[in-house]
Design an enzyme around this catalytic site. Structure first.
Site, PDB file in Angstrom:
ATOM      1  N   VAL A   1      51.862  47.315  26.887  1.00  0.00           N
ATOM      2  CA  VAL A   1      51.419  45.923  26.867  1.00  0.00           C
ATOM      3  C   VAL A   1      49.960  45.794  27.289  1.00  0.00           C
ATOM      4  O   VAL A   1      49.161  45.131  26.626  1.00  0.00           O
ATOM      5  CB  VAL A   1      52.317  45.058  27.772  1.00  0.00           C
ATOM      6  CG1 VAL A   1      51.854  43.602  27.764  1.00  0.00           C
ATOM      7  CG2 VAL A   1      53.776  45.150  27.319  1.00  0.00           C
TER       8      VAL A   1
ATOM      9  N   ASP B   1      44.615  38.871  36.732  1.00  0.00           N
ATOM     10  CA  ASP B   1      44.522  40.234  37.226  1.00  0.00           C
ATOM     11  C   ASP B   1      43.753  41.131  36.262  1.00  0.00           C
ATOM     12  O   ASP B   1      43.831  40.982  35.043  1.00  0.00           O
ATOM     13  CB  ASP B   1      45.926  40.818  37.432  1.00  0.00           C
ATOM     14  CG  ASP B   1      46.671  40.097  38.538  1.00  0.00           C
ATOM     15  OD1 ASP B   1      46.003  39.554  39.432  1.00  0.00           O
ATOM     16  OD2 ASP B   1      47.913  40.079  38.508  1.00  0.00           O
TER      17      ASP B   1
END
Length: 463
Positions: free
Chosen positions: A335, A119
């Site tokens: 993250v 992704d």
């Protein structure tokens, strides 16, 4: 290939069974390549990323029987017929790079894998993988091929244990290093390692296979060389992403869903945040019951982090959930730097969301001095409106499905193949819970074109 038509407004009610974890099963298949012994997996999810990984293994010589109905997969790789992963897998997912760690100890030939995919949620460099494998004695270089680049790796002198300190507890780099270290001479220490439940599941499998691996409390993983291997039977852990997804969908629609197989231990951070906003849940012996109990309250500060923190994959649907809570909440993504791109569509649906480049709320993260929008403030409750939506990535995809379930009108969602990568029988499960959702082909011509494109990537899988 297909689109989803969703008419929302119905509370989700009922029971589903959680599938095996995508982020565990794909890595377990790669780990099976370390030996020439038969490995039998149970609770195997029938999803796109597992199918792609199965075909990767078939390419290099694995023999596979996959009983999709009973969720059982047998794999054995007596010999490697090649150590070259074809370029057509470039960008398919992030599994090819892990083939390096698994194969370095099984062949003297060069291992060639295409560039990684996955992704588009931010930078996901492989430098941590490469540096760790080089410390173990591997030679790795990137070369330009005809169409796209590839990584060439070898360990003609064999691998040797080393002390490796990761600058960031990367899941992929930790997994790759563990796989290579199992066949490396001596002992390997990985400091500042990732310790996600999926990595623990991988370690459990490798111990059954014949490895000695210990996990210390300070994020240190110790791997000793395995001298012989044995046949393995292993049940894949439940997918904690799927569990959280249906939990948030149930509560946001003011419904109640029991998720059979949901594992309490792997959901602690999520359940704490759910309780903070007034979401209901009961932990039972065979799963977790999620339900709308009272008016959801905002005022939440949520920060994603590596395990045991709040998982970054839970963040997108949680933002949708907070659009239905009273008050303002802060979400700080630490993250991935580019994981808020999906919010543009939510704002077009009526969500009140503002993005910030600053680290809002708690600690400063590694994106503090950058220009990335990695914090947001979401205000609720806000009614959402229907929209035609194109899915940009897997987790944003479920967030859009969840948003559409809150809208009484019909929304159309395309790029459904992203959802197929990680959610087993999504439409079937939602329909069983009372959702008004159908999957339809865009057109006969479009469907045939899509099927042909898929077949170029995936070969037949023996059943």
């Amino acid at each position: 290939m297909d689109v989803l038509k969703i008419k929302g407004g119905n509370p989700l009610q009922g029971q589903i069974k959680a599938a095996g974890a995508k982020n565990a099963m794909t890595k377990l298949l790669v780990a099976s390549l370390l030996s020439d012994k038969k490995c039998t997996f149970y609770n195997v999810p029938n999803i796109g990323d597992v199918e792609i990984t199965v075909n990767l293994c078939l390419e290099i010589g694995s023999e596979i029987k996959w009983d999709k109905k009973n969720k059982i997969l047998e794999i054995i790789t007596p010999d490697l017929k090649t150590s070259y992963v074809p370029q057509r897998y470039s960008g398919s997912n992030r599994i090819p790079i892990l083939m390096i760690g698994a194969l370095l100890g099984r062949t003297d030939e060069d291992i060639i894998v295409p560039t990684i995919g996955g992704d588009l949620i931010g930078s996901r460099p492989v430098d941590l993988h490469i540096h760790a494998l080089q410390k173990l004695g591997a030679k790795i270089e990137y070369r330009e091929m005809k169409k796209e680049g590839a990584y060439f790796a070898s360990a003609h002198q064999g691998l040797k244990g080393a002390i490796i300190t990761l600058n960031y507890p990367s899941v992929g780099a930790t997994e790759n290093t563990i796989l290579a270290a199992v066949r490396a001479k001596g002992t390997t220490l990985i400091k500042n390692a990732a310790i996600e439940p999926e990595i623990i599941d991988l370690i459990l499998f490798l111990q059954k296979l014949g490895a000695n691996i210990m996990v210390d409390v300070d994020r240190t993983i110790c791997i000793q060389q395995a001298h012989q291997f044995q046949e393995v039977e292993h049940t894949v852990m439940t997918d904690r992403n799927e569990v959280a997804s249906y939990a948030m969908a149930a509560i946001s629609t003011k419904g109640r869903v029991f998720v059979e197989g949901a594992e309490h231990l792997n959901m602690i951070a999520f359940l704490n945040k759910l309780r903070e906003i007034g979401g209901g849940f009961h932990v039972k012996q065979n799963g977790i019951d999620f339900f709308y109990e009272r008016e959801l309250r905002g005022g939440l500060h949520l920060e994603t982090d590596v395990h045991p923190g709040f998982m970054t994959d839970w963040q997108q649907p949680f933002v949708v959930l907070m659009t239905q809570a009273h008050g303002s909440s802060v979400i700080h993504e630490t993250v991935y730097e580019n994981r808020f791109g999906y919010t543009h569509t939510l704002k077009e649906m009526g969500a009140d969301i503002k993005l910030f480049t600053q680290c809002l709320g708690g600690k400063q993260c590694r994106f503090a001095s950058s220009d990335y929008d990695h914090s947001l403030v979401v205000k609720g409750p806000t009614p959402l409106k229907a929209k035609d939506i194109s899915i940009p990535d897997l987790r944003a995809g479920f967030a859009y499905v969840m948003a559409a379930l809150l809208v009484p009108e019909i929304s159309t969602i395309s790029n459904v193949d992203y959802l197929d990568r990680g959610y087993e029988d999504l439409v079937g499960k939602l329909v069983s819970l009372g959702a008004d959702i159908t999957r339809v082909p865009v057109s006969k011509k479009g469907t045939e074109k899509g099927k042909a494109a898929l077949q170029n990537l995936l070969s037949e899988v023996p059943v």
